[in-house]
Design a protein around this motif. Sequence first.
Motif, PDB file in Angstrom:
ATOM      1  N   VAL A 116       0.708  -1.097   0.037  1.00 19.63           N
ATOM      2  CA  VAL A 116      -0.056  -0.037  -0.070  1.00 19.63           C
ATOM      3  C   VAL A 116       0.759   1.271  -0.022  1.00 19.63           C
ATOM      4  N   ARG A 117       0.483   2.287  -0.843  1.00 12.97           N
ATOM      5  CA  ARG A 117       1.174   3.245  -0.939  1.00 12.97           C
ATOM      6  C   ARG A 117       0.701   4.485  -0.250  1.00 12.97           C
ATOM      7  N   ILE A 118       1.290   5.717  -0.245  1.00 12.63           N
ATOM      8  CA  ILE A 118       0.606   6.928   0.151  1.00 12.63           C
ATOM      9  C   ILE A 118      -0.324   7.294  -0.603  1.00 12.63           C
ATOM     10  N   VAL A 129      -3.755   5.908   0.481  1.00 12.40           N
ATOM     11  CA  VAL A 129      -4.226   6.409   1.640  1.00 12.40           C
ATOM     12  C   VAL A 129      -5.047   7.612   1.311  1.00 12.40           C
ATOM     13  N   ALA A 130      -4.336   8.546   0.212  1.00 12.56           N
ATOM     14  CA  ALA A 130      -4.829   9.674   0.009  1.00 12.56           C
ATOM     15  C   ALA A 130      -6.073   9.748  -0.682  1.00 12.56           C
ATOM     16  N   ARG A 131      -6.174   8.579  -1.483  1.00  9.97           N
ATOM     17  CA  ARG A 131      -7.322   8.374  -2.356  1.00  9.97           C
ATOM     18  C   ARG A 131      -8.622   7.790  -1.374  1.00  9.97           C
ATOM     19  N   GLU A 132      -8.196   6.787  -0.379  1.00  5.14           N
ATOM     20  CA  GLU A 132      -9.393   6.625   0.603  1.00  5.14           C
ATOM     21  C   GLU A 132      -9.767   7.771   1.399  1.00  5.14           C
ATOM     22  N   ALA A 133      -8.674   8.831   1.808  1.00  5.33           N
ATOM     23  CA  ALA A 133      -9.135   9.836   2.660  1.00  5.33           C
ATOM     24  C   ALA A 133      -9.767  10.914   1.960  1.00  5.33           C
ATOM     25  N   GLY A 134      -9.701  11.144   0.689  1.00  2.27           N
ATOM     26  CA  GLY A 134     -10.093  12.134  -0.303  1.00  2.27           C
ATOM     27  C   GLY A 134      -9.219  13.306  -0.156  1.00  2.27           C
ATOM     28  N   VAL A 163      -1.589  13.949   3.556  1.00  3.69           N
ATOM     29  CA  VAL A 163      -1.165  12.661   3.941  1.00  3.69           C
ATOM     30  C   VAL A 163       0.032  12.719   4.782  1.00  3.69           C
ATOM     31  N   SER A 164       1.020  13.095   3.909  1.00  2.00           N
ATOM     32  CA  SER A 164       2.562  13.149   4.302  1.00  2.00           C
ATOM     33  C   SER A 164       2.589  14.009   5.700  1.00  2.00           C
ATOM     34  N   ARG A 165       1.866  15.150   5.669  1.00  2.00           N
ATOM     35  CA  ARG A 165       2.156  15.711   6.855  1.00  2.00           C
ATOM     36  C   ARG A 165       1.534  15.291   8.110  1.00  2.00           C
ATOM     37  N   ARG A 200      -7.591   7.324   9.848  1.00  2.00           N
ATOM     38  CA  ARG A 200      -8.646   6.134   9.665  1.00  2.00           C
ATOM     39  C   ARG A 200      -8.394   5.394   8.448  1.00  2.00           C
ATOM     40  N   ALA A 201      -7.957   6.227   7.129  1.00  2.00           N
ATOM     41  CA  ALA A 201      -7.545   5.795   5.891  1.00  2.00           C
ATOM     42  C   ALA A 201      -6.590   5.040   5.963  1.00  2.00           C
ATOM     43  N   ALA A 202      -5.451   5.262   6.931  1.00  2.00           N
ATOM     44  CA  ALA A 202      -4.215   4.649   6.843  1.00  2.00           C
ATOM     45  C   ALA A 202      -4.501   3.242   7.363  1.00  2.00           C
ATOM     46  N   GLU A 203      -5.516   3.294   8.450  1.00  5.53           N
ATOM     47  CA  GLU A 203      -5.933   1.899   9.047  1.00  5.53           C
ATOM     48  C   GLU A 203      -6.672   1.214   8.233  1.00  5.53           C
TER      49      GLU A 203
END
Length: 338
Positions: free
Chosen positions: A7-9, A12-17, A23-25, A43-46
Amino acid sequence: MNGQRAVRITDVAREAGVSTATVSRVLNGLGSVDPELAARVRRAAEVTRYVPNPNGRALRRQRADVWAAIVSDVQNPFFTSLVTAVEHVAVRSGISVMLCNTDEQLDRERSYLTTAVAQRMAGVVVSVTSEATSDLSALLAAQVPTVVVDRRVHDFTGDTILLDNVEAGRLATEHLLELGHRDIMCLAGPSGVSTTEDRLQGVRQALTGAGLTLDPARMVRTDLKIDDAEAAVRAALADPRNHPDAIFAMNGPLTTGAYRGVQASGLRMPDEISLVGVDDDRWTQMVSPAVTLVAQPVEEMGTRAAERLVALAADPASEPVHLLLPPHLLVRGTTSAA
């Protein structure tokens, strides 16, 4: 998602919108992020089961918290605005920015690139001196996150954020053609610079569409300096029986020089000659007549470039981004019907 690949960052960004920079910050504790957004990112990272790459983090911790902004002419307001936009993002991310001015000199560019590698800088935003001869391979070999802006580099496959310069040349020329101008002088910089060559391609496309060709006598190249541009325009307008009825100046300093050259000639804009420039510098709206020009979204270019550096720091393996930003024609007072 994690059955196929790590899984890439970006996942996570796509999941969190949100953007990868956000995401990085959040995940690296850099800068301030709205608490609601931060919670959404966690939450998206989880949900995606994102696991940061420990080797990548160790490598990044060895880097200086400094970006290099390498530009070709710091006196050009375009680059001043570009670096300012980069710095705004950098400050939010706890990064400092070192400004490097190559002054269109390849040896100075090489020196700055060597310094960026030797000092293990966290990233580089660069507008190169030459499409054909600038060499960014040392940055890639040292895995320094790099984003190319404004001008292409012949063999660079990483992130690029450029203006659609062909469209810029076409917009300017079609505007003059629609006003009835046929004897158009093109004031361009030296060959080998992709912005110039692409804008000339747009000029030729527009002329071809009107059944015309670019008169070699009206194709004038100068150094990208105001005084040289002014001198070139003065010379072109010296003969009252054989001067162009319109000028397209292909970047900011050339536009300044062209405006001064027309003023010195005694010809009145737009009654006796029309002028289209490039770059919406402040002075272009403060003079009378105000300058008709092709504006490029320089702040967006700088912001996008800086955000890509933040994203590359978090996920060096992310796919390169190639953006082509649209120019806009701003019709003001220096153009009118022939």
